[in-house]
Design a protein around this motif. Sequence first.
Motif, short mmCIF file in Angstrom:
data_model
loop_
_atom_site.label_atom_id
_atom_site.label_comp_id
_atom_site.label_asym_id
_atom_site.label_seq_id
_atom_site.Cartn_x
_atom_site.Cartn_y
_atom_site.Cartn_z
N GLU A 243 -6.81 42.97 21.67
CA GLU A 243 -7.71 44.07 22.02
C GLU A 243 -9.07 43.61 22.54
OE1 GLU A 243 -8.33 47.34 19.29
OE2 GLU A 243 -6.17 47.70 19.40
N GLU A 244 -9.72 42.75 21.77
CA GLU A 244 -11.07 42.33 22.19
C GLU A 244 -11.20 40.82 22.31
OE1 GLU A 244 -13.82 44.18 19.56
OE2 GLU A 244 -13.86 46.01 20.74
N SER A 245 -10.08 40.16 22.36
CA SER A 245 -10.14 38.70 22.47
C SER A 245 -8.90 38.16 23.17
CB SER A 245 -10.24 38.09 21.07
OG SER A 245 -9.06 38.36 20.35
N CYS A 246 -8.95 36.88 23.51
CA CYS A 246 -7.79 36.21 24.09
C CYS A 246 -7.52 34.97 23.25
CB CYS A 246 -8.03 35.73 25.51
SG CYS A 246 -8.79 36.92 26.57
N THR A 247 -6.28 34.55 23.23
CA THR A 247 -5.93 33.36 22.47
C THR A 247 -5.08 32.44 23.33
OG1 THR A 247 -5.86 34.72 20.49
CG2 THR A 247 -4.90 32.53 20.32
N LYS A 248 -5.40 31.15 23.30
CA LYS A 248 -4.53 30.17 23.94
C LYS A 248 -3.76 29.48 22.83
CE LYS A 248 -5.79 27.70 27.62
NZ LYS A 248 -4.85 28.03 28.70
N LYS A 249 -2.43 29.54 22.94
CA LYS A 249 -1.59 28.93 21.92
C LYS A 249 -0.75 27.82 22.53
CE LYS A 249 -1.04 32.82 18.79
NZ LYS A 249 -0.15 33.84 18.30
N ARG A 250 -0.36 26.90 21.68
CA ARG A 250 0.53 25.84 22.13
C ARG A 250 1.92 26.06 21.54
NH1 ARG A 250 -1.01 19.71 21.46
NH2 ARG A 250 -0.97 20.03 19.21
N GLU A 251 2.93 26.00 22.39
CA GLU A 251 4.31 26.15 21.94
C GLU A 251 5.11 24.92 22.35
OE1 GLU A 251 5.18 28.59 20.10
OE2 GLU A 251 3.74 30.20 20.52
N HIS A 252 6.21 24.66 21.65
CA HIS A 252 7.09 23.57 22.05
C HIS A 252 7.78 23.93 23.37
CE1 HIS A 252 7.62 22.06 17.62
NE2 HIS A 252 6.35 22.19 17.97
N SER A 253 8.01 22.92 24.20
CA SER A 253 8.70 23.14 25.47
C SER A 253 10.06 22.46 25.45
CB SER A 253 7.90 22.54 26.63
OG SER A 253 6.84 23.35 26.99
N GLN A 254 10.96 22.97 26.24
CA GLN A 254 12.30 22.37 26.36
C GLN A 254 12.54 21.91 27.79
OE1 GLN A 254 12.08 25.67 24.89
NE2 GLN A 254 11.73 24.63 22.95
N CYS A 255 12.70 20.60 27.96
CA CYS A 255 12.84 20.06 29.32
C CYS A 255 14.17 20.42 29.95
CB CYS A 255 12.63 18.55 29.33
SG CYS A 255 13.85 17.65 28.37
N GLN A 256 15.09 21.02 29.17
CA GLN A 256 16.39 21.39 29.73
C GLN A 256 16.34 22.75 30.42
OE1 GLN A 256 18.89 18.99 29.66
NE2 GLN A 256 17.06 17.95 28.92
N LEU A 257 15.23 23.46 30.26
CA LEU A 257 15.12 24.78 30.89
C LEU A 257 14.44 24.65 32.26
CD1 LEU A 257 13.93 26.91 27.81
CD2 LEU A 257 16.24 26.21 28.42
N ASP A 258 14.82 25.54 33.16
CA ASP A 258 14.22 25.50 34.50
C ASP A 258 12.71 25.71 34.46
OD1 ASP A 258 16.54 24.95 35.76
OD2 ASP A 258 16.83 26.94 36.66
N CYS A 259 12.25 26.54 33.53
CA CYS A 259 10.82 26.86 33.50
C CYS A 259 9.97 25.63 33.18
CB CYS A 259 10.52 27.98 32.51
SG CYS A 259 11.01 27.59 30.83
N PHE A 260 10.60 24.57 32.71
CA PHE A 260 9.86 23.36 32.36
C PHE A 260 9.15 22.76 33.57
CE2 PHE A 260 9.43 18.84 31.16
CZ PHE A 260 8.84 18.97 29.92
N THR A 261 9.78 22.88 34.74
CA THR A 261 9.16 22.31 35.94
C THR A 261 8.89 23.37 37.02
OG1 THR A 261 11.33 21.73 36.85
CG2 THR A 261 10.17 19.99 35.64
N ARG A 262 8.93 24.64 36.61
CA ARG A 262 8.71 25.71 37.60
C ARG A 262 7.22 25.90 37.84
NH1 ARG A 262 11.64 30.22 35.79
NH2 ARG A 262 13.33 29.73 37.21
N VAL A 263 6.83 25.85 39.11
CA VAL A 263 5.43 26.06 39.45
C VAL A 263 5.26 27.44 40.07
CG1 VAL A 263 4.75 23.65 39.72
CG2 VAL A 263 5.78 24.85 41.65
N ALA A 264 4.02 27.88 40.20
CA ALA A 264 3.74 29.15 40.85
C ALA A 264 4.36 29.11 42.24
CB ALA A 264 2.24 29.37 40.94
N GLY A 265 4.94 30.20 42.67
CA GLY A 265 5.65 30.22 43.94
C GLY A 265 7.14 30.03 43.70
N ASP A 266 7.50 29.85 42.42
CA ASP A 266 8.89 29.80 41.98
C ASP A 266 9.67 28.56 42.41
OD1 ASP A 266 10.39 31.18 40.21
OD2 ASP A 266 11.49 32.35 41.69
N HIS A 267 8.97 27.48 42.70
CA HIS A 267 9.68 26.25 43.00
C HIS A 267 9.97 25.51 41.70
CE1 HIS A 267 11.02 22.80 45.29
NE2 HIS A 267 10.29 22.02 44.50
#
Lengths: 325, 243
Positions: A243-267
């Motif tokens: 509501e009145e703030s933003c939070t930056k969180k860290r999550e574990h990543s999985q290199c087997q998923l496409d999103c691991f190397t997906r950049v803006a522009g969907d490459h």
Amino acid sequence: MLYVISFHKYLPWIHELTYSFDVYGPIFDRVTSYEKINDTTKIAHEKLTEFPAKEIFFKPGEVVFRFIKGELTEPEFLRLQNRKKILLGLRLCDLAAVRKQDIAFTKEAKDPYYTKRREDTLLFGYQQKNCGDAYCFCQSIDLKYSFDLMFYKRHDHFLVETGSLKGEEIINLFGSFFEETAYELTAEDKKIENQLKLSNHNIEEIYAEEAWKELAEDCLSCGQCNVVCPTCYCFEFNDTIEEESCTKKREHSQCQLDCFTRVAGDHVFRNEVVDKLKHRIYHQLQYFKEKHGETLCVGCGRCIRHCPTKIDFVSKINDLSEGAP
Amino acid sequence: MTCSLDNPYIPQKVKILEYHRETPDNFSITIDFKTKHDPGQFVQVSLPGIGESPISICSYSDEYMKLNIREVGSVTHKISTLKEGDEIYIRGPYGNGYPMIDLKGNNILLIGGGCGVAPLKGIINYIEQYRKDYKDIDLKEEEHQDNACIVAKHGFITDELHKIDISPKNRVVFLCGPPAMMDKVIEILRSKGFHEDQIFISAERLMQCAVGICGHCMIRGKYTCKDGPVFRLDQMEKENHGR
């Protein structure tokens, strides 16, 4: 110095520990994972845990900072005095995994969150004869680790080896639970037998082998291997707006998923299944070794054991190496 | 601000001094960020609640920093709506830039494609300051839109490269652009006799931490954010730039 603690004193002793320390260990609650111990009857030493211990220091959902009223604020725990921790029940592979995480988060980069959570933590190892199953291959890896106390399981007691001054202090502090013994540990006591063996540690020369594609045919790119791996330490940041703030969180990543190397522009830079699969195997067995002189992999076999299609990359590497020129 | 100075993930707030719209999907901002940096380095630009993006630096000055940004994702879209006097968050600069000092005395061929011209502009600014240290400078660019940043020829760079007569002798190439374009250009350069140790490429990858740990930018064991983003081609993975 070697000590003995009988089984019937073991759980009461851990209960005592919880008054002075935050104690974490393998807990069975539908699955086994390393959790904070509140109820000692749930401690499960018999099998290697399904989930690794990495989440205790490399916490999913770690708040990196909050943005409140135009100001960035770090989480308070970074500045507070920690309650001392004990992490117990660590098999040799999981002990070694703590060392790898230490290298990644304190040597490769200086990560304040990991460092803070890791400080003032005592490590207690645990060993039993029939440690592993068909998927462990820790004896093929030159495991390096350190511990404060090591527990060797016997028929009605544990042999307790001290590995540091702090470990010795713990024994002294809780002297009524332990007895000294003149027994000397033998190589046989420390021996762990694996069915699976990794015969080749120089996998660079088989990188271009076509046969990796056969292995990838079974891969679903689900990322389960990343989740259960005690050493996979890749992460990402996510911003959320409240509501009145933003939070930056860290999550574990999985290199087997496409999103691991997906950049803006969907490459997606690494979108082939075989490339993703190889990336993890090579990071574990080669890339980390090139930088730090030891593999990232600790041979616990969790990635094979929990793989939905049981992709056995160890046997594949052995096969490929035999056929290599 | 209640943050420690040695936390590598905490950005600092800076003011936008100048905003310039270049093309319908590209703009430049000059920010009040007085930090020493090298050509080819990048910064992490963020807006709290939206996210963070790695952006290459396209200036060479200790007094300000200029960034040329293409609107492709949520962060860059949001930044494009800001104006002079607004604030953004920055951390960096990060990475290894072009080894300008080691390459003194060489002829330099600069090849940029699309947004890849942005980091090359920092090099041009640098060479302007140290012009006598370098010999012939050639600039080849590929643009499909009007980009007021630098006057560029329209069309494909590969057509242009085929036409020109350029000797590999004492010449290094700085290359930056989309992956497909870089693959083609490297092929042509090889056919013209350029060796891999004469070609420097600026790699693009997803970056999260920018300090060499999070793993997203890793190419065959090397961190693009820390070991790169500028790589000498022979020191990088040979096939497909290391997928």
